[in-house]
Motif scaffolding. Structure first.
Motif, PDB file in Angstrom:
ATOM      1  N   ARG A 170       7.517 -29.775  45.721  1.00  0.00           N
ATOM      2  CA  ARG A 170       8.301 -29.316  44.566  1.00  0.00           C
ATOM      3  C   ARG A 170       7.735 -27.998  44.034  1.00  0.00           C
ATOM      4  O   ARG A 170       8.468 -27.063  43.712  1.00  0.00           O
ATOM      5  CB  ARG A 170       8.275 -30.392  43.475  1.00  0.00           C
ATOM      6  CG  ARG A 170       9.190 -30.112  42.293  1.00  0.00           C
ATOM      7  CD  ARG A 170       8.955 -31.091  41.161  1.00  0.00           C
ATOM      8  NE  ARG A 170       7.648 -30.931  40.519  1.00  0.00           N
ATOM      9  CZ  ARG A 170       7.308 -29.910  39.734  1.00  0.00           C
ATOM     10  NH1 ARG A 170       8.165 -28.940  39.485  1.00  0.00           N
ATOM     11  NH2 ARG A 170       6.098 -29.843  39.203  1.00  0.00           N
ATOM     12  N   LEU A 171       6.419 -27.924  43.977  1.00  0.00           N
ATOM     13  CA  LEU A 171       5.774 -26.699  43.482  1.00  0.00           C
ATOM     14  C   LEU A 171       6.038 -25.498  44.378  1.00  0.00           C
ATOM     15  O   LEU A 171       6.308 -24.394  43.897  1.00  0.00           O
ATOM     16  CB  LEU A 171       4.261 -26.909  43.406  1.00  0.00           C
ATOM     17  CG  LEU A 171       3.778 -27.715  42.225  1.00  0.00           C
ATOM     18  CD1 LEU A 171       2.330 -28.091  42.417  1.00  0.00           C
ATOM     19  CD2 LEU A 171       3.946 -26.893  40.956  1.00  0.00           C
ATOM     20  N   LYS A 172       5.967 -25.720  45.680  1.00  0.00           N
ATOM     21  CA  LYS A 172       6.199 -24.601  46.615  1.00  0.00           C
ATOM     22  C   LYS A 172       7.639 -24.125  46.494  1.00  0.00           C
ATOM     23  O   LYS A 172       7.908 -22.916  46.560  1.00  0.00           O
ATOM     24  CB  LYS A 172       5.905 -25.016  48.064  1.00  0.00           C
ATOM     25  CG  LYS A 172       4.515 -25.541  48.317  1.00  0.00           C
ATOM     26  CD  LYS A 172       3.423 -24.552  47.991  1.00  0.00           C
ATOM     27  CE  LYS A 172       2.062 -25.202  48.060  1.00  0.00           C
ATOM     28  NZ  LYS A 172       0.988 -24.383  47.541  1.00  0.00           N
ATOM     29  N   ILE A 173       8.554 -25.054  46.325  1.00  0.00           N
ATOM     30  CA  ILE A 173       9.968 -24.691  46.190  1.00  0.00           C
ATOM     31  C   ILE A 173      10.169 -23.856  44.927  1.00  0.00           C
ATOM     32  O   ILE A 173      10.858 -22.832  44.932  1.00  0.00           O
ATOM     33  CB  ILE A 173      10.837 -25.976  46.182  1.00  0.00           C
ATOM     34  CG1 ILE A 173      10.896 -26.532  47.602  1.00  0.00           C
ATOM     35  CG2 ILE A 173      12.232 -25.712  45.626  1.00  0.00           C
ATOM     36  CD1 ILE A 173      11.454 -27.941  47.715  1.00  0.00           C
ATOM     37  N   GLU A 174       9.514 -24.268  43.866  1.00  0.00           N
ATOM     38  CA  GLU A 174       9.606 -23.525  42.600  1.00  0.00           C
ATOM     39  C   GLU A 174       8.967 -22.139  42.755  1.00  0.00           C
ATOM     40  O   GLU A 174       9.489 -21.123  42.301  1.00  0.00           O
ATOM     41  CB  GLU A 174       8.884 -24.329  41.522  1.00  0.00           C
ATOM     42  CG  GLU A 174       8.945 -23.736  40.127  1.00  0.00           C
ATOM     43  CD  GLU A 174       8.132 -24.586  39.147  1.00  0.00           C
ATOM     44  OE1 GLU A 174       8.300 -25.818  39.135  1.00  0.00           O
ATOM     45  OE2 GLU A 174       7.304 -24.002  38.425  1.00  0.00           O
ATOM     46  N   MET A 175       7.856 -22.109  43.454  1.00  0.00           N
ATOM     47  CA  MET A 175       7.094 -20.874  43.631  1.00  0.00           C
ATOM     48  C   MET A 175       7.909 -19.772  44.305  1.00  0.00           C
ATOM     49  O   MET A 175       7.771 -18.600  44.001  1.00  0.00           O
ATOM     50  CB  MET A 175       5.883 -21.224  44.514  1.00  0.00           C
ATOM     51  CG  MET A 175       4.648 -20.415  44.313  1.00  0.00           C
ATOM     52  SD  MET A 175       3.401 -21.068  45.446  1.00  0.00           S
ATOM     53  CE  MET A 175       2.427 -22.047  44.351  1.00  0.00           C
ATOM     54  N   VAL A 176       8.763 -20.158  45.260  1.00  0.00           N
ATOM     55  CA  VAL A 176       9.532 -19.145  46.006  1.00  0.00           C
ATOM     56  C   VAL A 176      10.909 -18.907  45.385  1.00  0.00           C
ATOM     57  O   VAL A 176      11.748 -18.220  45.967  1.00  0.00           O
ATOM     58  CB  VAL A 176       9.689 -19.522  47.495  1.00  0.00           C
ATOM     59  CG1 VAL A 176       8.326 -19.611  48.160  1.00  0.00           C
ATOM     60  CG2 VAL A 176      10.469 -20.827  47.672  1.00  0.00           C
ATOM     61  N   GLY A 177      11.136 -19.478  44.204  1.00  0.00           N
ATOM     62  CA  GLY A 177      12.371 -19.183  43.487  1.00  0.00           C
ATOM     63  C   GLY A 177      13.593 -19.935  43.964  1.00  0.00           C
ATOM     64  O   GLY A 177      14.722 -19.509  43.697  1.00  0.00           O
ATOM     65  N   SER A 206       5.215 -21.669  54.698  1.00  0.00           N
ATOM     66  CA  SER A 206       4.005 -20.929  55.082  1.00  0.00           C
ATOM     67  C   SER A 206       2.946 -20.979  53.974  1.00  0.00           C
ATOM     68  O   SER A 206       1.772 -20.738  54.225  1.00  0.00           O
ATOM     69  CB  SER A 206       4.344 -19.485  55.455  1.00  0.00           C
ATOM     70  OG  SER A 206       4.715 -18.747  54.317  1.00  0.00           O
ATOM     71  N   LEU A 207       3.375 -21.312  52.757  1.00  0.00           N
ATOM     72  CA  LEU A 207       2.431 -21.437  51.640  1.00  0.00           C
ATOM     73  C   LEU A 207       1.923 -22.866  51.470  1.00  0.00           C
ATOM     74  O   LEU A 207       1.146 -23.145  50.546  1.00  0.00           O
ATOM     75  CB  LEU A 207       3.111 -21.000  50.331  1.00  0.00           C
ATOM     76  CG  LEU A 207       3.501 -19.515  50.214  1.00  0.00           C
ATOM     77  CD1 LEU A 207       4.380 -19.303  48.991  1.00  0.00           C
ATOM     78  CD2 LEU A 207       2.259 -18.642  50.136  1.00  0.00           C
ATOM     79  N   ALA A 208       2.374 -23.754  52.346  1.00  0.00           N
ATOM     80  CA  ALA A 208       2.120 -25.185  52.154  1.00  0.00           C
ATOM     81  C   ALA A 208       0.648 -25.518  51.963  1.00  0.00           C
ATOM     82  O   ALA A 208       0.294 -26.382  51.165  1.00  0.00           O
ATOM     83  CB  ALA A 208       2.683 -25.979  53.336  1.00  0.00           C
ATOM     84  N   LEU A 209      -0.227 -24.832  52.695  1.00  0.00           N
ATOM     85  CA  LEU A 209      -1.650 -25.192  52.649  1.00  0.00           C
ATOM     86  C   LEU A 209      -2.452 -24.237  51.767  1.00  0.00           C
ATOM     87  O   LEU A 209      -3.665 -24.111  51.929  1.00  0.00           O
ATOM     88  CB  LEU A 209      -2.226 -25.222  54.072  1.00  0.00           C
ATOM     89  CG  LEU A 209      -1.562 -26.222  55.027  1.00  0.00           C
ATOM     90  CD1 LEU A 209      -2.142 -26.101  56.429  1.00  0.00           C
ATOM     91  CD2 LEU A 209      -1.713 -27.650  54.521  1.00  0.00           C
TER      92      LEU A 209
END
Ligand SMILES: Nc1ncnc2c1ncn2[C@@H]1O[C@H](COP(=O)(O)OP(=O)(O)OP(=O)(O)O)[C@@H](O)[C@H]1O
Length: 285
Positions: free
Chosen positions: A148-155, A181-184
């Protein structure tokens, strides 16, 4: 943001590594390539190439088509063997790494290949969670929260999580692939022509996103690109490849002053001239 959102995955999951230098105090450069020779059969693509990628920069990597920009990226990532030379990542020569150490290092970079590479049968959330499942041992609740955070992070909107790639626009696919690609929580991002296939507005928004992520996450970014706008608006430095070596590197202002014929035609040709008046946001970086 929730409290959970402040927990870096590294801190939660990865034990300190022998010889590791703290992120803030790490020596520069983050990647150091020396005298690199790479070839396929009788074709030599890299002919003694030297390049530094400095911590915290967005380095744009340009050059004529077919010169080896993707090959260099893949060689640094260990996907293409080198014939000679050294590659140091985070201050370590990759040749001396054990399999386990190599795997630890691979967790510290994220890659966005040109051909998007989302798994078509998996939702966006499942795609993002895939590297986490492979490398980390997280509960389903944490997996969902980090995705959820990664999805929010990329807009992307939260409802993108349960969509399949086929239900997304080209720009959304790029963002979803970036989220994966930001997962880790990587320290370096390798982006291979990230704005190709996007319209100018979508490409500009993607560049802005990468620049914002660099600032907020302290990322180092190596970006292979043909996109002049990206060079002007997102990149701190540019390196140009020609005939298997770096022919020039520096800020956009320095590249504009280069006498090299390819750089002159690239930056001062018709397309280059069209971009110059709108550019310059980061030109003096
Ligand atoms: N696996 C391979 N086997 C043989 N030759 C290869 C292989 N991978 C790349 N090459 C060759 O290496 C050269 C460099 O290719 P590369 O894809 O790195 O170029 P590029 O600069 O990224 O091009 P473009 O800007 O068009 O994407 C090309 O001549 C290509 O055909």
């Amino acid at each position: 943001m929730t409290t959970l959102s402040a927990i870096p995955i590294h801190a939660a999951q990865q034990a300190p590594v022998h010889g590791e230098t703290a992120r803030a105090g790490a020596p520069e450069p983050i990647i150091r390539v020396r005298d690199l020779v790479v070839g396929f059969g009788s074709k030599i693509v890299m002919k003694g190439l030297n390049l530094d990628i400095r911590r915290g920069e967005i380095l744009g990597f340009v050059g004529p088509s077919g010169q080896g920009k993707s090959v260099l990226t893949r060689t640094i990532l260990g996907l293409v063997p080198k014939r000679a030379g050294t590659i140091e990542v985070f201050g370590e020569d990759v040749d001396g790494l054990t399999v386990a150490r190599r795997r630890q290092i691979e967790q510290r970079w994220g890659v966005l290949f040109q051909q998007g590479a989302l798994f078509s049968a998996l939702t966006v959330k499942q795609n993002i969670q895939m590297p986490m499942r492979e490398h980390l041992n997280l509960s389903e609740r944490l997996l969902d929260e980090f995705a959820r955070l990664k999805i929010e992070m990329v807009g992307l909107k939260p409802d993108a999580a349960d969509k399949l790639p086929s239900e997304l626009s080209g720009g959304m696919i790029k963002r979803a692939a970036l989220a994966r690609s930001l997962a880790l929580d990587p320290e370096i991002l390798f982006l291979d022509e990230p704005t190709s296939g996007l319209d100018p507005i979508g490409a500009g928004e993607f560049d802005d996103l990468v620049a914002t992520l660099k600032q907020t996450l302290g990322l180092t970014v190596f970006m292979v690109t043909h996109d002049l706008d990206s060079l002007y608006t997102a990149c701190d430095r540019i390196a140009a490849l020609g005939d298997g070596q770096i022919i020039a590197q520096g800020t956009i202002a320095e590249m504009l002053e280069s006498d090299h014929p390819w750089l002159r035609s690239y930056f001062h040709g018709k397309r280059g001239r069209a971009v110059v008046p709108q550019g310059g946001r980061h030109a003096q970086a």
